[in-house]
Design an enzyme around this catalytic site. Structure first.
Site, mmCIF file in Angstrom:
data_model
loop_
_atom_site.group_PDB
_atom_site.id
_atom_site.type_symbol
_atom_site.label_atom_id
_atom_site.label_comp_id
_atom_site.label_asym_id
_atom_site.label_seq_id
_atom_site.Cartn_x
_atom_site.Cartn_y
_atom_site.Cartn_z
ATOM 1 N N ASN A 6 10.623 59.083 -30.307
ATOM 2 C CA ASN A 6 10.461 60.297 -28.932
ATOM 3 C C ASN A 6 12.129 60.404 -28.552
ATOM 4 O O ASN A 6 12.751 60.674 -28.504
ATOM 5 C CB ASN A 6 9.650 59.420 -27.413
ATOM 6 C CG ASN A 6 9.840 60.541 -26.760
ATOM 7 O OD1 ASN A 6 9.988 61.852 -26.882
ATOM 8 N ND2 ASN A 6 9.346 60.980 -25.399
ATOM 9 N N ARG A 59 7.265 61.907 -32.057
ATOM 10 C CA ARG A 59 6.839 63.008 -31.325
ATOM 11 C C ARG A 59 7.296 63.929 -31.962
ATOM 12 O O ARG A 59 8.493 64.248 -32.125
ATOM 13 C CB ARG A 59 7.389 62.758 -29.741
ATOM 14 C CG ARG A 59 7.540 63.806 -28.935
ATOM 15 C CD ARG A 59 8.447 64.134 -27.964
ATOM 16 N NE ARG A 59 7.931 65.037 -27.049
ATOM 17 C CZ ARG A 59 9.206 65.816 -26.436
ATOM 18 N NH1 ARG A 59 10.664 65.033 -26.576
ATOM 19 N NH2 ARG A 59 8.887 66.553 -25.571
ATOM 20 N N GLU A 351 3.968 58.217 -22.498
ATOM 21 C CA GLU A 351 4.312 59.157 -23.642
ATOM 22 C C GLU A 351 4.350 58.555 -24.878
ATOM 23 O O GLU A 351 3.633 58.417 -25.627
ATOM 24 C CB GLU A 351 5.260 60.693 -23.684
ATOM 25 C CG GLU A 351 4.959 61.951 -23.060
ATOM 26 C CD GLU A 351 5.848 62.785 -23.461
ATOM 27 O OE1 GLU A 351 6.985 62.362 -22.457
ATOM 28 O OE2 GLU A 351 5.659 64.185 -23.635
#
Ligand code: ADP
Length: 365
Positions: A6, A59, A351
């Site tokens: 991420n 991501r 996330e």
């Protein structure tokens, strides 16, 4: 195992999940300027070359209108992300650098790009379109894309589970309040309206971003104050929001100073909560019927004060927060009165977990 990377504009979070989707390792590299270098540090820490990996989930901030769902990265996809750099000049180059470096280290496994914008691909045209010269907008891709999509999708799913109701029947407003902040109206699992637009600058008041502001302020600052575009951008992106109003971008400090009677901090908190309340009312109208409101991310999960202040006085809309439930309880919980027609809850976002889920789902076909 699935590794999730991420990559923010100045951070790299990494987390490794086992085949039961349990986190087994992870870390955070901060103050990153060289993203490929940050990835190499993470790779050393994880002994990446020797991990029994199934895939890497990345991501990606901006998928434009092209990437509407998680996508296995090949050279064409890489080129597609590169072409979107003008829409996300800080994030997409960093995302690409990490993807390249990770593919070089582990060319043997699929790399999946999970886009922040993808969940909002379902925005109806009425919500996605700015009332700008249509030809100009089409030529430069100017429309509302929306961000934080992975979080909004995950939290709306978890909210349905928490309430024991089918996602397809639930109308929810998700309030993702972190350093960046956005609201999303979710109807039956689909994003139908969201507060961030062409960029993550629109919408709610954020740590250091203004959120909504009359675009004519740009013209005024250029003409009257003589500021250049870069200075105006800096004022809106980095010196606005809570920081601009009271010098602090952390809600904990702002709340503390407001509690001690500091007038600038008091106003900052008022502006912040007023903006949230305004969006809740607007999205209630957009959805027609509202079943649930979910607070998430750093501020949403931890600030009882912001939750209470944002929704105070909304009983006529069927929204009644219970002060005791709001004050304390498990991380994931309902905080509305038992007889509140709209269920208000706190649902921690995750996330990395959401990216791992989406990566696994894509590979499972
Ligand atoms: P990011 O958007 O960078 O992922 P987070 O979701 O972690 O950010 O949110 C960070 C923000 O959460 C901090 O700036 C801070 O304002 C807020 N925050 C964290 N803990 C608390 C708390 N206990 N009370 C109020 N605000 C908090």
């Amino acid at each position: 195992m699935i590794l999730v990377l991420n990559c923010g504009s100045s951070t790299l979070k990494y987390r490794l999940f086992d085949h039961d989707r349990r986190p087994v390792a992870g870390g955070l590299v901060e103050h990153v300027t060289d993203h490929a270098g940050a990835l190499r540090r993470a790779a050393d820490d994880l002994d990446l070359s020797r991990l029994p990996l199934r895939a890497v989930g990345h991501r990606d901030v901006h998928g434009g209108t092209r990437f509407r769902s998680p996508t296995v990265v090949d050279d064409g996809v890489r080129q597609g992300i590169r072409e979107l750099i003008p829409l996300a000049p800080l994030h997409n180059p960093a995302n690409l650098a990490v993807i390249e470096a990770a593919r070089a280290l582990r060319p043997d496994v699929p790399h999946v790009a999970v886009f922040d914008t993808a969940f909002h691909a379902t925005l109806p045209a009425a919500a996605a379109t700015y009332a700008l010269d249509a030809e100009l907008a089409a030529r430069y891709g100017i429309r509302r894309y929306g961000f934080h999509g992975t979080s909004h999708a995950y939290v709306s799913r978890r909210t349905a589970e928490l309430l024991g109701r089918p996602l397809a029947e639930l109308n929810t407003i998700v309030l993702h309040l972190g350093n960046g902040a956005s609201a999303c109206a979710v109807a039956g699992g689909r994003s139908v309206e969201t507060s961030m637009g062409f960029t993550p600058l629109e919408g709610l008041v954020m740590g250091s971003r203004t959120g909504d502001i009359d675009p004519a302020v740009v013209f005024h600052l250029a003409r009257v104050a003589g500021l250049g575009l870069a200075d105006i951008e800096d004022a809106f992106e980095h010196r606005g929001g809570l920081r601009g109003l009271c010098g602090d971008n952390d809600v904990r400090a702002v709340a503390e100073h407001a509690g001690a009677g500091d007038p600038a901090a008091t106003l900052a908190l008022d502006v912040y909560c007023h903006r949230i309340r305004k969006y809740v009312g607007a999205y209630h109208a957009v959805l027609g019927r509202l079943d649930a409101i979910a607070f998430t991310a750093g501020v949403g999960e931890h600030s009882a004060l912001v939750r209470q202040r944002s929704l105070a006085g909304l009983e006529p809309l069927g929204i009644a927060v219970d002060p005791a439930r709001n004050a304390t309880g498990p991380a994931e919980r309902v905080i509305s009165h038992v007889d509140s027609p709209v269920t208000v809850c706190v649902v921690p976002t995750d996330e990395e977990r959401a990216i791992a889920d989406e990566t696994a789902a894509l590979l499972a076909g």
